[in-house]
Scaffold this motif. Sequence first.
Motif, PDB file in Angstrom:
ATOM      1  N   ARG A 148       0.853  -1.192   0.000  1.00 35.41           N
ATOM      2  CA  ARG A 148       0.000   0.000   0.000  1.00 35.41           C
ATOM      3  C   ARG A 148       0.886   1.239   0.000  1.00 35.41           C
ATOM      4  NH1 ARG A 148      -5.410  -0.314   3.491  1.00 35.41           N
ATOM      5  NH2 ARG A 148      -5.344  -2.268   2.291  1.00 35.41           N
ATOM      6  N   GLU A 149       0.554   2.186  -0.861  1.00 34.74           N
ATOM      7  CA  GLU A 149       1.397   3.353  -1.084  1.00 34.74           C
ATOM      8  C   GLU A 149       0.649   4.635  -0.727  1.00 34.74           C
ATOM      9  OE1 GLU A 149       3.771   5.394  -4.881  1.00 34.74           O
ATOM     10  OE2 GLU A 149       1.866   4.339  -5.207  1.00 34.74           O
ATOM     11  N   TYR A 150       1.308   5.505  -0.002  1.00 31.13           N
ATOM     12  CA  TYR A 150       0.761   6.825   0.327  1.00 31.13           C
ATOM     13  C   TYR A 150       0.656   7.655  -0.948  1.00 31.13           C
ATOM     14  CZ  TYR A 150       1.016  11.681   2.009  1.00 31.13           C
ATOM     15  OH  TYR A 150       0.801  13.005   2.225  1.00 31.13           O
ATOM     16  N   VAL A 151      -0.454   8.377  -1.097  1.00 34.53           N
ATOM     17  CA  VAL A 151      -0.651   9.236  -2.251  1.00 34.53           C
ATOM     18  C   VAL A 151      -0.678  10.712  -1.842  1.00 34.53           C
ATOM     19  CG1 VAL A 151      -2.207   9.862  -4.134  1.00 34.53           C
ATOM     20  CG2 VAL A 151      -1.927   7.451  -3.484  1.00 34.53           C
ATOM     21  N   THR A 177      -1.490  20.379   2.810  1.00 35.03           N
ATOM     22  CA  THR A 177      -1.513  19.155   2.008  1.00 35.03           C
ATOM     23  C   THR A 177      -0.108  18.658   1.714  1.00 35.03           C
ATOM     24  OG1 THR A 177      -1.585  20.446  -0.039  1.00 35.03           O
ATOM     25  CG2 THR A 177      -3.701  19.761   0.905  1.00 35.03           C
ATOM     26  N   TYR A 178       0.002  17.363   1.523  1.00 40.09           N
ATOM     27  CA  TYR A 178       1.249  16.738   1.125  1.00 40.09           C
ATOM     28  C   TYR A 178       0.943  15.696   0.062  1.00 40.09           C
ATOM     29  CZ  TYR A 178       3.766  18.923   4.944  1.00 40.09           C
ATOM     30  OH  TYR A 178       4.353  19.839   5.766  1.00 40.09           O
ATOM     31  N   TYR A 179       1.932  15.477  -0.813  1.00 38.15           N
ATOM     32  CA  TYR A 179       1.760  14.528  -1.908  1.00 38.15           C
ATOM     33  C   TYR A 179       3.017  13.684  -2.091  1.00 38.15           C
ATOM     34  CZ  TYR A 179      -2.066  17.648  -3.270  1.00 38.15           C
ATOM     35  OH  TYR A 179      -3.212  18.395  -3.280  1.00 38.15           O
ATOM     36  N   VAL A 180       2.827  12.479  -2.564  1.00 36.40           N
ATOM     37  CA  VAL A 180       3.971  11.684  -3.003  1.00 36.40           C
ATOM     38  C   VAL A 180       4.466  12.316  -4.300  1.00 36.40           C
ATOM     39  CG1 VAL A 180       2.619  10.029  -4.358  1.00 36.40           C
ATOM     40  CG2 VAL A 180       4.808   9.339  -3.354  1.00 36.40           C
ATOM     41  N   ASN A 181       5.761  12.251  -4.540  1.00 38.57           N
ATOM     42  CA  ASN A 181       6.349  12.948  -5.693  1.00 38.57           C
ATOM     43  C   ASN A 181       5.723  12.530  -7.015  1.00 38.57           C
ATOM     44  OD1 ASN A 181       8.091  14.519  -4.173  1.00 38.57           O
ATOM     45  ND2 ASN A 181       9.796  13.083  -4.344  1.00 38.57           N
ATOM     46  N   VAL A 190       2.803  12.004  -7.942  1.00 46.93           N
ATOM     47  CA  VAL A 190       1.508  12.572  -8.308  1.00 46.93           C
ATOM     48  C   VAL A 190       1.480  14.096  -8.220  1.00 46.93           C
ATOM     49  CG1 VAL A 190       0.386  10.473  -7.477  1.00 46.93           C
ATOM     50  CG2 VAL A 190       0.401  12.513  -6.026  1.00 46.93           C
ATOM     51  N   LYS A 191       2.553  14.692  -7.757  1.00 46.42           N
ATOM     52  CA  LYS A 191       2.588  16.154  -7.646  1.00 46.42           C
ATOM     53  C   LYS A 191       2.340  16.806  -9.009  1.00 46.42           C
ATOM     54  CE  LYS A 191       5.578  16.687  -3.612  1.00 46.42           C
ATOM     55  NZ  LYS A 191       6.921  17.123  -3.131  1.00 46.42           N
ATOM     56  N   GLY A 192       1.472  17.807  -8.990  1.00 51.44           N
ATOM     57  CA  GLY A 192       1.130  18.493 -10.237  1.00 51.44           C
ATOM     58  C   GLY A 192       0.028  17.828 -11.018  1.00 51.44           C
ATOM     59  N   ARG A 193      -0.354  16.608 -10.645  1.00 53.10           N
ATOM     60  CA  ARG A 193      -1.425  15.887 -11.336  1.00 53.10           C
ATOM     61  C   ARG A 193      -2.633  15.649 -10.433  1.00 53.10           C
ATOM     62  NH1 ARG A 193      -0.742  10.805 -13.110  1.00 53.10           N
ATOM     63  NH2 ARG A 193       0.773  10.225 -11.488  1.00 53.10           N
ATOM     64  N   PHE A 194      -2.386  15.371  -9.156  1.00 53.89           N
ATOM     65  CA  PHE A 194      -3.456  15.071  -8.211  1.00 53.89           C
ATOM     66  C   PHE A 194      -3.632  16.232  -7.241  1.00 53.89           C
ATOM     67  CE2 PHE A 194      -3.105  10.105  -8.172  1.00 53.89           C
ATOM     68  CZ  PHE A 194      -3.162  10.108  -9.555  1.00 53.89           C
ATOM     69  N   THR A 195      -4.875  16.429  -6.801  1.00 56.29           N
ATOM     70  CA  THR A 195      -5.170  17.449  -5.801  1.00 56.29           C
ATOM     71  C   THR A 195      -6.119  16.870  -4.756  1.00 56.29           C
ATOM     72  OG1 THR A 195      -4.959  19.220  -7.456  1.00 56.29           O
ATOM     73  CG2 THR A 195      -6.066  19.761  -5.383  1.00 56.29           C
TER      74      THR A 195
END
Length: 124
Positions: free
Chosen positions: A45-48, A58-62, A64-69
């Motif tokens: 299982r991977e953090y998104v 907010t924080y994002y896994v690298n 998905v940055k710029g693609r997911f919100t």
Amino acid sequence: QVQLVESGGGLVQTGGSLRLSCVTSGRTFSTYIMAWFRQAPGKEREYVASINRSDGSTYYVNSVKGRFTISKDDAENMVYLQMNNLKPEDTALYYCAARTGRFHNTVASLYDYWGQGTQVTVSS
């Protein structure tokens, strides 16, 4: 207890978009961090992404940055994950999660509540 129910998954072509929703109920005041994780077949299982209920940070896994919100609607007890420019490697079962700890964390075992998941499949 806190209940989480995800929806919004589906089949989309590469470059397409989906918006996942997570409705929360129960003792939601006890949860500070809401997150999305994903798990592909045969993988861990991977953090998104995650969002702080209090300050909206907010924080994002690298990957998905710029693609997911990730976003939230406190009035409706909802958390969303807008996914744009989807890629085949984004294919996975996506889970909504909540933790009573006050800080963002990428470790799945530190989250206290989980939904049942919603499948996202991106075709090439």
